[in-house]
Design a protein around this motif. Sequence first.
Motif, PDB file in Angstrom:
ATOM      1  N   ALA A  89     -15.274   2.614  -5.261  1.00 34.90           N
ATOM      2  CA  ALA A  89     -13.834   2.442  -5.066  1.00 34.90           C
ATOM      3  C   ALA A  89     -13.431   1.044  -5.531  1.00 34.90           C
ATOM      4  CB  ALA A  89     -13.465   2.652  -3.605  1.00 34.90           C
ATOM      5  N   ARG A  90     -12.290   0.940  -6.202  1.00 34.24           N
ATOM      6  CA  ARG A  90     -11.799  -0.362  -6.658  1.00 34.24           C
ATOM      7  C   ARG A  90     -11.046  -1.023  -5.510  1.00 34.24           C
ATOM      8  NH1 ARG A  90     -11.087  -2.166 -11.841  1.00 34.24           N
ATOM      9  NH2 ARG A  90     -11.160  -0.048 -12.714  1.00 34.24           N
ATOM     10  N   PRO A  91     -11.596  -2.086  -4.914  1.00 32.32           N
ATOM     11  CA  PRO A  91     -10.994  -2.668  -3.711  1.00 32.32           C
ATOM     12  C   PRO A  91      -9.523  -3.051  -3.880  1.00 32.32           C
ATOM     13  CG  PRO A  91     -13.176  -3.576  -4.056  1.00 32.32           C
ATOM     14  CD  PRO A  91     -12.852  -2.776  -5.279  1.00 32.32           C
ATOM     15  N   SER A  92      -9.170  -3.618  -5.022  1.00 29.18           N
ATOM     16  CA  SER A  92      -7.781  -4.054  -5.211  1.00 29.18           C
ATOM     17  C   SER A  92      -6.814  -2.875  -5.187  1.00 29.18           C
ATOM     18  CB  SER A  92      -7.646  -4.816  -6.535  1.00 29.18           C
ATOM     19  OG  SER A  92      -8.001  -3.991  -7.639  1.00 29.18           O
ATOM     20  N   MET A  93      -7.243  -1.718  -5.736  1.00 24.94           N
ATOM     21  CA  MET A  93      -6.356  -0.564  -5.762  1.00 24.94           C
ATOM     22  C   MET A  93      -6.339   0.186  -4.438  1.00 24.94           C
ATOM     23  SD  MET A  93      -4.630  -0.617  -8.417  1.00 24.94           S
ATOM     24  CE  MET A  93      -3.824   0.924  -7.996  1.00 24.94           C
ATOM     25  N   VAL A  94      -7.452   0.138  -3.712  1.00 23.40           N
ATOM     26  CA  VAL A  94      -7.439   0.690  -2.357  1.00 23.40           C
ATOM     27  C   VAL A  94      -6.444  -0.102  -1.509  1.00 23.40           C
ATOM     28  CG1 VAL A  94      -8.808   1.028  -0.261  1.00 23.40           C
ATOM     29  CG2 VAL A  94      -9.788   1.587  -2.499  1.00 23.40           C
ATOM     30  N   GLU A  95      -6.394  -1.415  -1.737  1.00 17.64           N
ATOM     31  CA  GLU A  95      -5.446  -2.266  -1.029  1.00 17.64           C
ATOM     32  C   GLU A  95      -4.010  -1.968  -1.457  1.00 17.64           C
ATOM     33  OE1 GLU A  95      -3.785  -5.015   1.487  1.00 17.64           O
ATOM     34  OE2 GLU A  95      -5.806  -4.156   1.487  1.00 17.64           O
ATOM     35  N   VAL A  96      -3.790  -1.742  -2.749  1.00 19.94           N
ATOM     36  CA  VAL A  96      -2.455  -1.362  -3.226  1.00 19.94           C
ATOM     37  C   VAL A  96      -1.978  -0.096  -2.528  1.00 19.94           C
ATOM     38  CG1 VAL A  96      -1.225  -0.400  -5.223  1.00 19.94           C
ATOM     39  CG2 VAL A  96      -2.547  -2.496  -5.468  1.00 19.94           C
ATOM     40  N   ALA A  97      -2.858   0.908  -2.458  1.00 19.67           N
ATOM     41  CA  ALA A  97      -2.500   2.168  -1.805  1.00 19.67           C
ATOM     42  C   ALA A  97      -2.206   1.954  -0.328  1.00 19.67           C
ATOM     43  CB  ALA A  97      -3.627   3.186  -1.989  1.00 19.67           C
ATOM     44  N   ALA A  98      -3.015   1.107   0.316  1.00 19.25           N
ATOM     45  CA  ALA A  98      -2.816   0.850   1.749  1.00 19.25           C
ATOM     46  C   ALA A  98      -1.493   0.130   2.005  1.00 19.25           C
ATOM     47  CB  ALA A  98      -3.986   0.022   2.288  1.00 19.25           C
ATOM     48  N   ARG A  99      -1.165  -0.852   1.170  1.00 18.83           N
ATOM     49  CA  ARG A  99       0.096  -1.583   1.340  1.00 18.83           C
ATOM     50  C   ARG A  99       1.295  -0.663   1.103  1.00 18.83           C
ATOM     51  NH1 ARG A  99      -2.246  -5.748  -1.866  1.00 18.83           N
ATOM     52  NH2 ARG A  99      -0.763  -5.205  -3.520  1.00 18.83           N
ATOM     53  N   ALA A 100       1.168   0.189   0.078  1.00 17.58           N
ATOM     54  CA  ALA A 100       2.255   1.124  -0.198  1.00 17.58           C
ATOM     55  C   ALA A 100       2.443   2.089   0.966  1.00 17.58           C
ATOM     56  CB  ALA A 100       1.958   1.897  -1.489  1.00 17.58           C
ATOM     57  N   ARG A 101       1.347   2.550   1.518  1.00 14.59           N
ATOM     58  CA  ARG A 101       1.406   3.465   2.657  1.00 14.59           C
ATOM     59  C   ARG A 101       2.064   2.782   3.850  1.00 14.59           C
ATOM     60  NH1 ARG A 101       0.505   9.034   3.159  1.00 14.59           N
ATOM     61  NH2 ARG A 101      -0.269   9.509   5.228  1.00 14.59           N
ATOM     62  N   ASP A 102       1.649   1.552   4.127  1.00 18.39           N
ATOM     63  CA  ASP A 102       2.215   0.816   5.265  1.00 18.39           C
ATOM     64  C   ASP A 102       3.717   0.581   5.099  1.00 18.39           C
ATOM     65  OD1 ASP A 102      -0.270   0.714   6.430  1.00 18.39           O
ATOM     66  OD2 ASP A 102      -0.711  -1.345   5.796  1.00 18.39           O
ATOM     67  N   ALA A 103       4.148   0.458   3.843  1.00 21.97           N
ATOM     68  CA  ALA A 103       5.567   0.220   3.579  1.00 21.97           C
ATOM     69  C   ALA A 103       6.386   1.508   3.556  1.00 21.97           C
ATOM     70  CB  ALA A 103       5.723  -0.511   2.243  1.00 21.97           C
TER      71      ALA A 103
END
Length: 212
Positions: A89-103
């Motif tokens: 898993a690409r950590p930076s993109m997992v983080e992008v998905a998580a931030r988008a979900r949280d928003a």
Amino acid sequence: MTDVVLDLDGVLSTRDTFASLLVAAARRAPLTGIRSTSELVRWVRAGHDVPRHAAATREVARALLRGVTEPTYDALALDVGSRLGRVAARPSMVEVAARARDAGAHIVVATGSEHRLAAAFLAAAGVEHDLLLASTLRWTPSGPVFDRHIRGDGKLAALRDAGVDIERRRFWTDSFDDFPTARAAASVVLVSPSRHSAERYRASGLETTTIR
């Protein structure tokens, strides 16, 4: 937060998930792998020609998965997808998905990889999403074949069939294979694109943002 569509291979995953599954299948049945040499050669030689490469992928999948039952495939997809979700898993993109979900963004993952394999990857990587659009297989007496292969124009068609308003979404991809979807999207982010893909997008005149 803009609603998003995320590609899987090359974006959320640093590896080609379906190619990894086919390699695993060949290792489990070496004789089948040897018998599939001609299909493998056509697959490699297809290069960046999307229709040709997609067709070659379907041929090599049929060859390498010959005789595989659905329960056996399910176990293989779960094993390979879960392993890749933990290690690729690409950590930076997992983080992008998580931030988008949280928003509060609506998140669609759209991939040419197979559905059960992609679902196992996303679960292991911890990528929460609202919809997964992925290729599907059907079983014949000789084994599985692609029922729907959502690459190139097929990905855009799958999004439209699912009622996804791509014109209002940010699209994250690494590949020029996805140009039809990129051209329709509200905005495009290229994630570590290959030199070929970066050059093709640049030549197309489509405005994109690139991250590495």
